[in-house]
Design a protein around this motif. Structure first.
Motif, PDB file in Angstrom:
ATOM      1  N   MET A   1       0.850  -1.179   0.000  1.00  8.84           N
ATOM      2  CA  MET A   1       0.000   0.000   0.000  1.00  8.84           C
ATOM      3  C   MET A   1       0.891   1.237   0.000  1.00  8.84           C
ATOM      4  N   LYS A   2       0.416   2.265  -0.674  1.00  7.24           N
ATOM      5  CA  LYS A   2       1.265   3.431  -0.901  1.00  7.24           C
ATOM      6  C   LYS A   2       0.466   4.726  -0.788  1.00  7.24           C
ATOM      7  N   VAL A   3       1.144   5.771  -0.315  1.00  7.22           N
ATOM      8  CA  VAL A   3       0.584   7.116  -0.280  1.00  7.22           C
ATOM      9  C   VAL A   3       1.483   8.013  -1.120  1.00  7.22           C
ATOM     10  N   LEU A   4       0.869   8.725  -2.067  1.00  6.25           N
ATOM     11  CA  LEU A   4       1.583   9.704  -2.870  1.00  6.25           C
ATOM     12  C   LEU A   4       1.351  11.077  -2.263  1.00  6.25           C
ATOM     13  N   LEU A   5       2.411  11.820  -2.061  1.00  3.78           N
ATOM     14  CA  LEU A   5       2.321  13.171  -1.518  1.00  3.78           C
ATOM     15  C   LEU A   5       2.778  14.136  -2.601  1.00  3.78           C
ATOM     16  N   LEU A   6       2.003  15.183  -2.843  1.00  2.00           N
ATOM     17  CA  LEU A   6       2.294  16.163  -3.877  1.00  2.00           C
ATOM     18  C   LEU A   6       2.725  17.478  -3.238  1.00  2.00           C
ATOM     19  N   CYS A   7       3.918  17.936  -3.578  1.00  2.00           N
ATOM     20  CA  CYS A   7       4.437  19.199  -3.048  1.00  2.00           C
ATOM     21  C   CYS A   7       4.229  20.299  -4.075  1.00  2.00           C
ATOM     22  N   GLY A   8       3.504  21.326  -3.690  1.00  2.00           N
ATOM     23  CA  GLY A   8       3.199  22.434  -4.586  1.00  2.00           C
ATOM     24  C   GLY A   8       4.153  23.604  -4.485  1.00  2.00           C
ATOM     25  N   SER A   9       5.260  23.448  -3.776  1.00  2.28           N
ATOM     26  CA  SER A   9       6.190  24.562  -3.635  1.00  2.28           C
ATOM     27  C   SER A   9       7.187  24.607  -4.791  1.00  2.28           C
ATOM     28  N   PRO A  10       7.463  25.803  -5.313  1.00  2.01           N
ATOM     29  CA  PRO A  10       8.465  25.942  -6.361  1.00  2.01           C
ATOM     30  C   PRO A  10       9.884  26.083  -5.803  1.00  2.01           C
ATOM     31  N   ARG A  11      10.010  26.159  -4.494  1.00  4.08           N
ATOM     32  CA  ARG A  11      11.311  26.410  -3.878  1.00  4.08           C
ATOM     33  C   ARG A  11      12.079  25.115  -3.614  1.00  4.08           C
ATOM     34  N   LYS A  12      13.380  25.186  -3.767  1.00  8.74           N
ATOM     35  CA  LYS A  12      14.232  24.014  -3.590  1.00  8.74           C
ATOM     36  C   LYS A  12      14.242  23.531  -2.141  1.00  8.74           C
ATOM     37  N   GLU A  13      14.448  24.404  -1.210  1.00 12.77           N
ATOM     38  CA  GLU A  13      14.501  24.074   0.228  1.00 12.77           C
ATOM     39  C   GLU A  13      13.214  24.564   0.892  1.00 12.77           C
ATOM     40  N   SER A  14      12.097  23.978   0.529  1.00 11.35           N
ATOM     41  CA  SER A  14      10.823  24.543   0.969  1.00 11.35           C
ATOM     42  C   SER A  14      10.324  23.964   2.282  1.00 11.35           C
ATOM     43  N   ASN A  15       9.625  24.788   3.017  1.00 10.88           N
ATOM     44  CA  ASN A  15       8.960  24.347   4.243  1.00 10.88           C
ATOM     45  C   ASN A  15       7.845  23.355   3.933  1.00 10.88           C
ATOM     46  N   THR A  16       7.203  23.503   2.796  1.00 12.37           N
ATOM     47  CA  THR A  16       6.149  22.558   2.398  1.00 12.37           C
ATOM     48  C   THR A  16       6.743  21.171   2.193  1.00 12.37           C
ATOM     49  N   MET A  17       7.902  21.100   1.527  1.00 12.10           N
ATOM     50  CA  MET A  17       8.556  19.807   1.315  1.00 12.10           C
ATOM     51  C   MET A  17       8.983  19.197   2.644  1.00 12.10           C
ATOM     52  N   LYS A  18       9.543  20.004   3.532  1.00 18.69           N
ATOM     53  CA  LYS A  18       9.952  19.489   4.848  1.00 18.69           C
ATOM     54  C   LYS A  18       8.742  18.945   5.608  1.00 18.69           C
ATOM     55  N   THR A  19       7.618  19.626   5.498  1.00 22.77           N
ATOM     56  CA  THR A  19       6.388  19.183   6.152  1.00 22.77           C
ATOM     57  C   THR A  19       5.932  17.840   5.586  1.00 22.77           C
ATOM     58  N   LEU A  20       5.937  17.723   4.261  1.00 24.18           N
ATOM     59  CA  LEU A  20       5.528  16.465   3.634  1.00 24.18           C
ATOM     60  C   LEU A  20       6.486  15.334   3.978  1.00 24.18           C
ATOM     61  N   GLU A  21       7.762  15.641   4.118  1.00 24.97           N
ATOM     62  CA  GLU A  21       8.736  14.613   4.518  1.00 24.97           C
ATOM     63  C   GLU A  21       8.422  14.085   5.914  1.00 24.97           C
ATOM     64  N   ARG A  22       8.045  14.980   6.822  1.00 23.02           N
ATOM     65  CA  ARG A  22       7.672  14.546   8.180  1.00 23.02           C
ATOM     66  C   ARG A  22       6.407  13.696   8.152  1.00 23.02           C
ATOM     67  N   CYS A  23       5.435  14.094   7.341  1.00 24.16           N
ATOM     68  CA  CYS A  23       4.191  13.335   7.201  1.00 24.16           C
ATOM     69  C   CYS A  23       4.487  11.956   6.608  1.00 24.16           C
ATOM     70  N   ALA A  24       5.298  11.916   5.569  1.00 25.80           N
ATOM     71  CA  ALA A  24       5.653  10.650   4.912  1.00 25.80           C
ATOM     72  C   ALA A  24       6.401   9.717   5.866  1.00 25.80           C
ATOM     73  N   GLU A  25       7.261  10.290   6.677  1.00 29.07           N
ATOM     74  CA  GLU A  25       8.008   9.487   7.659  1.00 29.07           C
ATOM     75  C   GLU A  25       7.051   8.763   8.608  1.00 29.07           C
ATOM     76  N   ARG A  26       6.044   9.471   9.056  1.00 31.95           N
ATOM     77  CA  ARG A  26       5.057   8.872   9.972  1.00 31.95           C
ATOM     78  C   ARG A  26       4.240   7.788   9.272  1.00 31.95           C
ATOM     79  N   ILE A  27       3.904   8.009   8.015  1.00 31.67           N
ATOM     80  CA  ILE A  27       3.168   7.013   7.239  1.00 31.67           C
ATOM     81  C   ILE A  27       4.009   5.747   7.075  1.00 31.67           C
ATOM     82  N   ARG A  28       5.290   5.914   6.781  1.00 35.72           N
ATOM     83  CA  ARG A  28       6.191   4.751   6.649  1.00 35.72           C
ATOM     84  C   ARG A  28       6.320   3.988   7.957  1.00 35.72           C
ATOM     85  N   GLU A  29       6.309   4.698   9.080  1.00 37.11           N
ATOM     86  CA  GLU A  29       6.366   4.036  10.387  1.00 37.11           C
ATOM     87  C   GLU A  29       5.160   3.129  10.594  1.00 37.11           C
TER      88      GLU A  29
END
Length: 187
Positions: free
Chosen positions: A1-29
């Protein structure tokens, strides 16, 4: 089973991406796979309502979104993260969601019963308007949106600042846990 997360930020080091990474980490756990895809560098066009997708199952616009659509089809969950620059979701995020929804509704309704929800990151305000705007995509496509301990909003401006929003991070991690648990119950 898989969850796809879509990041809408145009920035390379974005807070949105960091947020999605934290969310994805919890899903993987919780034992699910995750993949984060980004709209960064893409030139997403708006839906033209040409209805080619009703015949082909793909969008007629060739800007890379069909690759993301295929990844959504292969996932049980779909989470969208958007930065807020001017009070609501970025235009390319909404254009992508409208086209994804059109392809789903006009073809095989692949979004039906997928689990997920919106996440919004802003310096000062506009998060709730963004959550509401993106939430309309989930509801009209017969998707399932679990809750959390608060709305899926975070406060940040400078790169990395999102980590300072402890309550926001806890909310997103709990949301990710709820997405994973619900997927495991449904599938």
């Amino acid at each position: 089973m898989k969850v796809l997360l879509l990041c809408g930020s145009p920035r390379k080091e974005s807070n949105t991406m960091k947020t999605l990474e934290r969310c994805a980490e919890r899903i993987r756990e919780e034992g699910l796979e995750t993949e984060i895809v980004s709209l960064r560098g893409m030139d997403i066009k708006s839906c033209r309502a040409c209805l080619t997708c009703a015949k082909t199952g793909e969008c007629a616009i060739d800007d890379g979104l069909n690759t993301i659509i295929q990844k959504i089809k292969e996932s049980e969950g779909f989470i969208v993260g958007s930065p807020v620059y001017f009070g609501t979701a970025r235009g390319d995020v909404m254009s992508a969601l409208q086209r994804i929804g059109m392809v789903s509704r006009a073809s095989d309704k692949f979004l039906k019963w997928k689990v997920g929800g919106p996440i919004a990151v802003a310096r000062r305000g506009g998060q709730t308007a963004t959550i509401q705007e993106i939430l309309m995509f989930y509801l009209i496509n017969d998707m399932i949106v679990p809750g959390s301990t608060y709305w899926n909003i975070l406060f940040a401006w400078a790169a990395g600042e999102v980590e300072d929003d402890k309550e926001g991070i806890e909310t997103i991690e709990h949301f990710g846990e709820n997405v994973a648990k619900l997927i495991k119950k449904i599938y």
